[in-house]
Design an enzyme around this catalytic site. Structure first.
Site, PDB file in Angstrom:
ATOM      1  N   ARG A 166      -8.812   0.082   4.709  1.00 32.25           N
ATOM      2  CA  ARG A 166      -7.852   1.000   3.831  1.00 32.25           C
ATOM      3  C   ARG A 166      -6.582   0.351   3.631  1.00 32.25           C
ATOM      4  NH1 ARG A 166      -6.341   5.691   7.828  1.00 32.25           N
ATOM      5  NH2 ARG A 166      -4.931   5.767   5.945  1.00 32.25           N
TER       6      ARG A 166
ATOM      7  N   ILE B  40       8.273   6.401  16.821  1.00 33.55           N
ATOM      8  CA  ILE B  40       7.940   7.344  15.819  1.00 33.55           C
ATOM      9  C   ILE B  40       6.875   8.080  15.914  1.00 33.55           C
ATOM     10  CG2 ILE B  40       7.652   7.153  13.338  1.00 33.55           C
ATOM     11  CD1 ILE B  40      10.158   5.889  13.944  1.00 33.55           C
TER      12      ILE B  40
ATOM     13  N   CYS C 139      -4.227  13.292  12.703  1.00 31.77           N
ATOM     14  CA  CYS C 139      -4.747  11.847  12.656  1.00 31.77           C
ATOM     15  C   CYS C 139      -4.676  11.342  13.951  1.00 31.77           C
ATOM     16  CB  CYS C 139      -4.152  11.085  11.470  1.00 31.77           C
ATOM     17  SG  CYS C 139      -3.050  10.227  11.924  1.00 31.77           S
TER      18      CYS C 139
ATOM     19  N   ARG D 222      -3.574  11.026   4.575  1.00 35.72           N
ATOM     20  CA  ARG D 222      -2.292  11.891   4.737  1.00 35.72           C
ATOM     21  C   ARG D 222      -1.311  11.841   3.677  1.00 35.72           C
ATOM     22  NH1 ARG D 222       1.116  14.385   8.132  1.00 35.72           N
ATOM     23  NH2 ARG D 222       3.142  13.325   7.662  1.00 35.72           N
TER      24      ARG D 222
ATOM     25  N   LYS E 290       0.844  -1.233  -0.021  1.00 35.73           N
ATOM     26  CA  LYS E 290       0.010  -0.015   0.051  1.00 35.73           C
ATOM     27  C   LYS E 290       0.940   1.211  -0.146  1.00 35.73           C
ATOM     28  CE  LYS E 290      -1.829   1.523   4.087  1.00 35.73           C
ATOM     29  NZ  LYS E 290      -1.429   3.119   4.254  1.00 35.73           N
ATOM     30  N   ASN E 291       1.921   1.326   0.970  1.00 35.05           N
ATOM     31  CA  ASN E 291       2.677   2.497   1.023  1.00 35.05           C
ATOM     32  C   ASN E 291       3.590   2.924  -0.115  1.00 35.05           C
ATOM     33  OD1 ASN E 291       1.405   3.113   3.388  1.00 35.05           O
ATOM     34  ND2 ASN E 291       3.115   2.549   4.740  1.00 35.05           N
TER      35      ASN E 291
ATOM     36  N   ARG F 104       1.504  14.427  13.486  1.00 35.71           N
ATOM     37  CA  ARG F 104       1.952  14.315  12.193  1.00 35.71           C
ATOM     38  C   ARG F 104       2.044  15.518  11.094  1.00 35.71           C
ATOM     39  NH1 ARG F 104      -0.393   8.611   9.998  1.00 35.71           N
ATOM     40  NH2 ARG F 104       1.325   8.457   8.919  1.00 35.71           N
ATOM     41  N   PRO F 105       2.752  16.408  11.584  1.00 38.69           N
ATOM     42  CA  PRO F 105       3.053  17.650  10.814  1.00 38.69           C
ATOM     43  C   PRO F 105       3.539  17.270   9.320  1.00 38.69           C
ATOM     44  CG  PRO F 105       4.490  17.627  12.207  1.00 38.69           C
ATOM     45  CD  PRO F 105       3.675  16.484  12.796  1.00 38.69           C
ATOM     46  N   VAL F 106       3.627  18.362   8.547  1.00 37.78           N
ATOM     47  CA  VAL F 106       4.301  18.227   7.211  1.00 37.78           C
ATOM     48  C   VAL F 106       5.410  19.106   6.855  1.00 37.78           C
ATOM     49  CG1 VAL F 106       2.072  16.963   5.843  1.00 37.78           C
ATOM     50  CG2 VAL F 106       2.320  19.654   5.997  1.00 37.78           C
ATOM     51  N   ASP F 107       5.656  19.778   8.083  1.00 37.01           N
ATOM     52  CA  ASP F 107       6.875  20.787   8.030  1.00 37.01           C
ATOM     53  C   ASP F 107       8.033  20.340   7.224  1.00 37.01           C
ATOM     54  OD1 ASP F 107       7.048  18.980  10.371  1.00 37.01           O
ATOM     55  OD2 ASP F 107       8.682  20.275  11.032  1.00 37.01           O
ATOM     56  N   LEU F 108       8.606  19.050   7.304  1.00 37.60           N
ATOM     57  CA  LEU F 108       9.778  18.469   6.897  1.00 37.60           C
ATOM     58  C   LEU F 108       9.408  18.390   5.223  1.00 37.60           C
ATOM     59  CD1 LEU F 108      10.639  15.612   9.184  1.00 37.60           C
ATOM     60  CD2 LEU F 108      11.485  18.027   9.021  1.00 37.60           C
TER      61      LEU F 108
ATOM     62  N   ASP G 130       4.726   0.263  12.205  1.00 37.04           N
ATOM     63  CA  ASP G 130       3.457  -0.404  11.398  1.00 37.04           C
ATOM     64  C   ASP G 130       3.170  -1.666  11.976  1.00 37.04           C
ATOM     65  OD1 ASP G 130       2.639   2.298  10.435  1.00 37.04           O
ATOM     66  OD2 ASP G 130       3.254   1.327   8.482  1.00 37.04           O
TER      67      ASP G 130
HETATM   68  C1  UD1 Z   1       4.745   6.591   6.350  1.00 38.35           C
HETATM   69  C2  UD1 Z   1       3.912   5.407   6.425  1.00 38.35           C
HETATM   70  C3  UD1 Z   1       3.137   4.827   7.537  1.00 38.35           C
HETATM   71  C4  UD1 Z   1       4.378   4.800   8.718  1.00 38.35           C
HETATM   72  C5  UD1 Z   1       5.194   5.806   8.780  1.00 38.35           C
HETATM   73  C6  UD1 Z   1       6.738   5.445   9.421  1.00 38.35           C
HETATM   74  C7  UD1 Z   1       2.971   5.970   4.014  1.00 38.35           C
HETATM   75  C8  UD1 Z   1       1.535   6.364   3.202  1.00 38.35           C
HETATM   76  N1  UD1 Z   1       2.715   5.873   5.444  1.00 38.35           N
HETATM   77  O1  UD1 Z   1       4.199   7.544   6.829  1.00 38.35           O
HETATM   78  O2  UD1 Z   1       2.547   3.842   7.473  1.00 38.35           O
HETATM   79  O3  UD1 Z   1       3.806   4.413   9.957  1.00 38.35           O
HETATM   80  O4  UD1 Z   1       5.955   6.349   7.258  1.00 38.35           O
HETATM   81  O5  UD1 Z   1       7.185   4.120   8.960  1.00 38.35           O
HETATM   82  O6  UD1 Z   1       4.086   5.614   3.517  1.00 38.35           O
HETATM   83  N2  UD1 Z   1       7.157  14.159  10.598  1.00 38.35           N
HETATM   84  C9  UD1 Z   1       7.322  15.593  11.222  1.00 38.35           C
HETATM   85  N3  UD1 Z   1       7.116  16.184  10.126  1.00 38.35           N
HETATM   86  C10 UD1 Z   1       7.004  15.843   8.892  1.00 38.35           C
HETATM   87  C11 UD1 Z   1       6.612  14.607   8.397  1.00 38.35           C
HETATM   88  C12 UD1 Z   1       6.898  13.716   9.480  1.00 38.35           C
HETATM   89  O7  UD1 Z   1       7.470  15.793  12.189  1.00 38.35           O
HETATM   90  O8  UD1 Z   1       6.847  16.990   7.897  1.00 38.35           O
HETATM   91  C13 UD1 Z   1       7.156  13.229  11.787  1.00 38.35           C
HETATM   92  C14 UD1 Z   1       5.956  12.375  12.221  1.00 38.35           C
HETATM   93  O9  UD1 Z   1       5.125  13.153  12.871  1.00 38.35           O
HETATM   94  C15 UD1 Z   1       6.589  10.992  12.781  1.00 38.35           C
HETATM   95  C16 UD1 Z   1       7.594  11.008  12.069  1.00 38.35           C
HETATM   96  O10 UD1 Z   1       8.217  12.194  11.490  1.00 38.35           O
HETATM   97  O11 UD1 Z   1       6.741  11.299  14.123  1.00 38.35           O
HETATM   98  C17 UD1 Z   1       7.810  10.012  10.889  1.00 38.35           C
HETATM   99  O12 UD1 Z   1       6.847  10.418  10.053  1.00 38.35           O
HETATM  100  P1  UD1 Z   1       6.885   9.995   8.528  1.00 38.35           P
HETATM  101  O13 UD1 Z   1       8.059   8.962   8.225  1.00 38.35           O
HETATM  102  O14 UD1 Z   1       6.869  11.155   7.653  1.00 38.35           O
HETATM  103  O15 UD1 Z   1       5.739   8.963   8.208  1.00 38.35           O
HETATM  104  P2  UD1 Z   1       4.606   9.139   7.012  1.00 38.35           P
HETATM  105  O16 UD1 Z   1       5.405   9.422   5.785  1.00 38.35           O
HETATM  106  O17 UD1 Z   1       3.619   9.990   7.229  1.00 38.35           O
END
Ligand code: UD1
Length: 422
Positions: A401, A331, A118, A94, A22-23, A123-127, A309
């Site tokens: 899902r 995580i 969620c 997301r 899926k991912n 789970r921000p998207v700042d990065l 996961d």
């Molecule tokens: C992906 C997977 C999800 C898995 C996760 C960690 C998909 C669709 N989903 O989610 O199933 O649980 O990897 O292996 O592939 N973070 C920030 N800022 C950001 C982005 C992330 O602070 O902009 C933090 C998150 O809150 C979290 C950590 O970074 O604590 C890791 O998240 P991330 O690896 O980005 O997870 P996803 O890509 O959302």
């Protein structure tokens, strides 16, 4: 709303075919936005998250056809006529944020709704945003949307150094960098198999990428990308989930398509708990032949560590282990919501912050339980396989899902499980 009823009835035996990831599929699909030529994905899983991504791409003007019962996705973005990803679709998933990098790279502008929080944490998207800024993107956050523009002449290569490992942010900037002018170096990149799969597909499309699967990925931007056909990598989380089924209620199950390198740290913990894992020509054969499993400690980490996961599913196993196991979630900050549900089934768990202590009990007892997120729901099904009596898992839309045909797959190895309409 449908429920799933599981009745513990002893050892399992047989084979389960593991689907495409899926991912991986959720990041390969937006890659179609990088090219006007067709991109075809084979071995796609048939899941509601994939249909949501298809709808999102279609809303942007891409063509997406599901062929062969959904296992093949034929996509084309030759006529993108909308560069706005609306909240109504993005809020459902997301991973929708992954359309931002490709649209920006190809056409120089995009407007994408912020996904919001969620159940498993903020789970921000700042990065994602910082990484795109490093390629010259100008971003403006207004009305819950990211309004993104590339400089005139398009994105330009840059140095991205992530302060923490993010799978999604690595994917977003990797896609964007393929069409940026010059060289991009992504440091502290995620190393997940899904990243490697994406890089391999992008390379087939003509991208110049080196270092995927390591901490540093280097991308030499090219002017345009072409079409490709790509087979989605095996779903390592579905694989680990079904490996836990015989571990939890005994028996022997061969997971077809399974590869040890996809789930190395997980296999090591499972073996430490007393489960046997054998590599076969077609996959991985897992068996628990006698006795209780032993308690083991688990810490979730980015790949190649133990995947977050699979934490909920592993907890279900450890509920009936001999001794006390300590699970540390590194995580996501709020990912033990399955613990109170497992406790309704007789498990003994103390949660404190990011740590859960699981004191193994001899037997779990069936109970009505509530699924809170995707992986939590399947952990309750696994627990139900080991419990005495009936376990009714409610709110199973979470499962749809991420797990295709979960009832059929488990029933196929002898589990007593059925889906009931409410
Ligand atoms: C992906 C997977 C999800 C898995 C996760 C960690 C998909 C669709 N989903 O989610 O199933 O649980 O990897 O292996 O592939 N973070 C920030 N800022 C950001 C982005 C992330 O602070 O902009 C933090 C998150 O809150 C979290 C950590 O970074 O604590 C890791 O998240 P991330 O690896 O980005 O997870 P996803 O890509 O959302």
């Amino acid at each position: 709303m449908d429920s799933i009823v599981v009745t513990g009835n002893g050892p399992l035996s047989g084979r389960i075919a593991i689907a495409g990831a899926k991912n991986a599929c959720l990041t390969l699909m937006p890659a179609t936005l990088l090219t006007e030529e067709p991109l075809t994905l084979l071995n796609a899983p048939r899941l509601s998250d994939i249909r949501t991504m298809a709808q999102l791409l279609q809303s942007l003007g891409a063509e997406v056809s599901a062929l062969q019962d959904g296992k093949v996705l034929a996509m084309s973005s030759h006529a993108l006529d909308n560069h706005r990803a609306d909240y109504d679709i993005v809020r459902k998933m997301r991973a929708s944020i992954l359309v931002l990098g490709p649209m920006l790279a190809r056409d120089g502008h995009a407007v994408v709704s912020l996904p919001g929080g969620c159940a498993i944490g903020a789970r921000p998207v700042d990065l994602h945003l910082q990484a795109l800024e490093a390629l010259g993107a100008e971003l403006d956050l207004r009305d819950g949307y990211v309004h993104a523009k590339a400089p005139s002449g398009g994105l330009k290569g840059g140095r991205v150094r992530f302060p923490l490992v993010s799978v999604g942010a690595t994917e977003n900037v990797l896609m964007a960098a393929t069409l940026a002018r010059g060289t991009t170096v992504i440091e502290n990149a995620a190393r997940e198999p899904e990243i490697v799969d994406l890089a391999q597909c992008l390379r087939k499309m003509g991208a110049q990428i080196e270092g995927e699967g390591t901490h540093t990925i280097t991308v030499e931007g090219v002017e345009r990308l072409g079409g490709a056909t790509h087979r989605v990598v095996t779903d390592r989380i579905e694989l680990g989930t079904y490996m836990l089924a015989p571990a939890i209620c005994g028996g022997e199950v061969e997971c077809l398509g399974g590869r040890r390198d996809l789930v190395g740290a997980f296999c090591e913990r499972l073996e430490a708990a007393g489960i046997s894992i054998e590599e076969t020509e077609s996959g991985l054969k897992v068996a628990r032949r006698n006795g209780r499993v032993q308690a083991v400690d688990v810490t979730t980490e980015p790949y190649p560590g133990f995947p977050t996961d699979l934490q909920a599913q592993m907890m279900a196993l450890l509920c009936t282990a001999e001794g006390t196991s300590v699970l540390e979630e590194k995580i996501f900050e709020n990912r033990f919501m399955h613990a109170p549900e497992l406790m309704r089934m007789g498990a003994r768990i103390d949660v404190s912050g990011g740590t859960a202590k699981v004191h193994g009990v001899e037997n779990l007892k069936g109970a009505p339980v509530m699924a809170t997120d995707l992986r939590a729901s399947v952990s309750l099904i696994l627990a139900g396989l080991a419990a005495e009596g009936d376990t009714m898992v409610n709110r199973v839309y979470h499962l749809d899902r991420g797990y295709e045909q979960v009832v059929e797959k488990l029933a196929g190895v002898g589990a007593k499980i059925e889906r009931v309409a409410a």
